[in-house]
Design an enzyme around this catalytic site. Structure first.
Site, PDB file in Angstrom:
ATOM      1  N   SER A 104     -11.340   5.552  50.817  1.00 41.22           N
ATOM      2  CA  SER A 104     -11.822   6.152  49.486  1.00 41.22           C
ATOM      3  C   SER A 104     -12.830   5.638  49.043  1.00 41.22           C
ATOM      4  CB  SER A 104     -11.168   7.198  49.101  1.00 41.22           C
ATOM      5  OG  SER A 104      -9.994   8.367  49.822  1.00 41.22           O
TER       6      SER A 104
ATOM      7  N   HIS B  41      -6.739   0.342  63.545  1.00 40.70           N
ATOM      8  CA  HIS B  41      -6.477   1.990  62.416  1.00 40.70           C
ATOM      9  C   HIS B  41      -5.389   2.736  62.417  1.00 40.70           C
ATOM     10  CE1 HIS B  41      -9.176   4.403  60.136  1.00 40.70           C
ATOM     11  NE2 HIS B  41      -9.317   4.169  59.478  1.00 40.70           N
TER      12      HIS B  41
ATOM     13  N   GLY C 210     -14.969   4.530  55.395  1.00 40.69           N
ATOM     14  CA  GLY C 210     -15.863   5.502  56.461  1.00 40.69           C
ATOM     15  C   GLY C 210     -16.355   6.467  56.223  1.00 40.69           C
ATOM     16  N   GLY C 211     -16.560   7.031  55.124  1.00 35.91           N
ATOM     17  CA  GLY C 211     -16.794   8.508  54.469  1.00 35.91           C
ATOM     18  C   GLY C 211     -18.657   7.785  54.327  1.00 35.91           C
TER      19      GLY C 211
ATOM     20  N   GLY D 197      -9.731   8.709  53.670  1.00 41.34           N
ATOM     21  CA  GLY D 197     -10.860  10.218  53.994  1.00 41.34           C
ATOM     22  C   GLY D 197     -10.242  11.331  52.806  1.00 41.34           C
TER      23      GLY D 197
ATOM     24  N   GLU E  17      -5.702  -0.602  54.689  1.00 41.83           N
ATOM     25  CA  GLU E  17      -5.604   0.634  54.073  1.00 41.83           C
ATOM     26  C   GLU E  17      -4.344   1.338  53.586  1.00 41.83           C
ATOM     27  OE1 GLU E  17     -10.055   1.619  55.628  1.00 41.83           O
ATOM     28  OE2 GLU E  17      -8.420   1.839  57.014  1.00 41.83           O
TER      29      GLU E  17
ATOM     30  N   GLU F 177      -5.620   5.582  61.759  1.00 46.22           N
ATOM     31  CA  GLU F 177      -6.001   6.908  62.834  1.00 46.22           C
ATOM     32  C   GLU F 177      -5.939   6.807  64.380  1.00 46.22           C
ATOM     33  OE1 GLU F 177      -9.680   7.079  61.756  1.00 46.22           O
ATOM     34  OE2 GLU F 177      -9.261   8.396  59.376  1.00 46.22           O
TER      35      GLU F 177
ATOM     36  N   ASN G 134     -17.499   1.476  59.305  1.00 48.30           N
ATOM     37  CA  ASN G 134     -16.379   2.232  60.111  1.00 48.30           C
ATOM     38  C   ASN G 134     -16.700   3.854  60.192  1.00 48.30           C
ATOM     39  OD1 ASN G 134     -14.263   3.326  62.390  1.00 48.30           O
ATOM     40  ND2 ASN G 134     -12.970   3.082  61.421  1.00 48.30           N
ATOM     41  N   TRP G 135     -17.950   4.197  60.992  1.00 50.89           N
ATOM     42  CA  TRP G 135     -18.472   5.696  61.591  1.00 50.89           C
ATOM     43  C   TRP G 135     -17.791   6.166  62.437  1.00 50.89           C
ATOM     44  CZ3 TRP G 135     -24.634   4.584  63.187  1.00 50.89           C
ATOM     45  CH2 TRP G 135     -24.977   3.632  62.535  1.00 50.89           C
ATOM     46  N   LYS G 136     -16.786   5.521  62.479  1.00 45.41           N
ATOM     47  CA  LYS G 136     -15.201   6.217  63.641  1.00 45.41           C
ATOM     48  C   LYS G 136     -16.773   7.399  64.522  1.00 45.41           C
ATOM     49  CE  LYS G 136     -12.649   6.763  59.505  1.00 45.41           C
ATOM     50  NZ  LYS G 136     -11.891   7.778  58.192  1.00 45.41           N
TER      51      LYS G 136
HETATM   52  P1  PGA Z   1     -12.892   6.139  53.982  1.00 39.84           P
HETATM   53  O1  PGA Z   1     -12.294   5.634  55.474  1.00 39.84           O
HETATM   54  O2  PGA Z   1     -13.694   4.842  53.564  1.00 39.84           O
HETATM   55  O3  PGA Z   1     -13.705   7.461  54.567  1.00 39.84           O
HETATM   56  O4  PGA Z   1     -11.465   6.530  53.932  1.00 39.84           O
HETATM   57  C1  PGA Z   1     -11.955   4.483  55.558  1.00 39.84           C
HETATM   58  C2  PGA Z   1     -10.810   3.749  56.921  1.00 39.84           C
HETATM   59  O5  PGA Z   1     -10.587   4.886  57.470  1.00 39.84           O
HETATM   60  O6  PGA Z   1     -11.851   2.811  57.747  1.00 39.84           O
END
Ligand code: PGA
Length: 246
Positions: A206, A94, A227-228, A174, A168, A96, A8-10
């Site tokens: 994470s 998600h 994500g990250g 994050g 999640e 976010e 997930n590159w956001k």
């Molecule tokens: P993260 O994000 O790996 O940066 O914690 C995961 C996500 O939001 O899908």
């Protein structure tokens, strides 16, 4: 079954050139990993060109989708558009988006239904906040999120891997403070208990090259939503190699 690793590159990377480099590095490496299914979810604006450029070399998904296919909905992207530009998957719900854009369970439900109708495979995100966790409400929150989002979705979809759940915990995303593999496994087992043992459950929050193996070793966890770490090609490729080997 193959492990499913979703990137997930956001809101990254900032240019197409960088998106192209990232997808190129990952898809070249992914060729040799036969026991892992990799899905790349770039921002919408890079998706069409990437899916075109890496057709047959990488699998793509959207990070979100709208519930209507056309009409007066400024700024939205439809399920049929996503499908038309080459996306096979879509992330829905998600945290976010729930937090920053006010997405409700009802909206998420409509998105899941529309995505399914367009033939997209769905990654439905669920997870509790830290406050809910501290009150011991994790199961109640997840049960409610899944019941509302999946009303009317047939078990058939779950059995045939057209729908996967990403667990999640909001507080683990994050933050560098992941849920423990044991606890994540217990929650994944709970999800499978509610939805049926065929459903694939990913853990997200994470996950990195240093900890992914422990999650993937857990019996109820079928993969990871990353994500990250998915923006760092060397690290992400290492994660795919680990997923390929467990
Ligand atoms: P993260 O994000 O790996 O940066 O914690 C995961 C996500 O939001 O899908």
């Amino acid at each position: 079954m193959k492990k499913l690793i979703v990137a997930n590159w956001k809101l990254n990377p900032q240019t197409y050139r960088r998106a192209e480099k990232l997808a190129g590095a990952i898809s070249r490496a992914a060729k040799s990993f036969r026991s892992v299914e990799t899905v790349l979810c770039p921002p919408f604006v890079w998706l069409e060109c990437l899916a075109d450029e890496f057709a047959g070399k990488a699998v793509f998904g959207g990070q979100d989708v709208f519930w209507e296919n056309q009409g007066p909905y400024t700024g939205e992207v439809s399920p049929t558009m996503l499908k038309a530009v080459g996306a096979q998957w879509v992330i829905i719900g998600h945290s976010e988006r729930r937090r920053h854009l006010g997405e409700t369970d009802e909206m998420i439900h409509r998105k899941v239904k529309a995505a399914r109708a367009a033939g997209l495979k769905v990654i439905l995100c669920v997870g509790e906040t830290l406050a809910a966790r501290r009150r011991g409400h994790t199961h109640a929150v997840l049960r409610s999120q899944m019941r509302k989002a999946l009303a009317g979705v047939k078990r058939f979809d779950m059995k045939n891997s057209r729908l996967v759940i990403a667990y999640e915990p909001v507080w683990a995303i994050g933050t560098g403070m992941p849920e423990t593999p044991q606890n994540a496994n217990a929650v994944a087992a709970f999800v499978r208990n509610v939805l049926g043992t065929h459903i694939r459950v990913l853990y997200g929050g994470s996950v990195n090259a240093g900890n992914i193996r422990e999650y993937l070793m857990m019996p109820a966890i079928s993969g990871a939503l990353v994500g990250g770490a998915s923006l760092r090609p060397a690290e992400f490729i290492k994660m795919l190699a680990i997923a390929d080997s467990v």
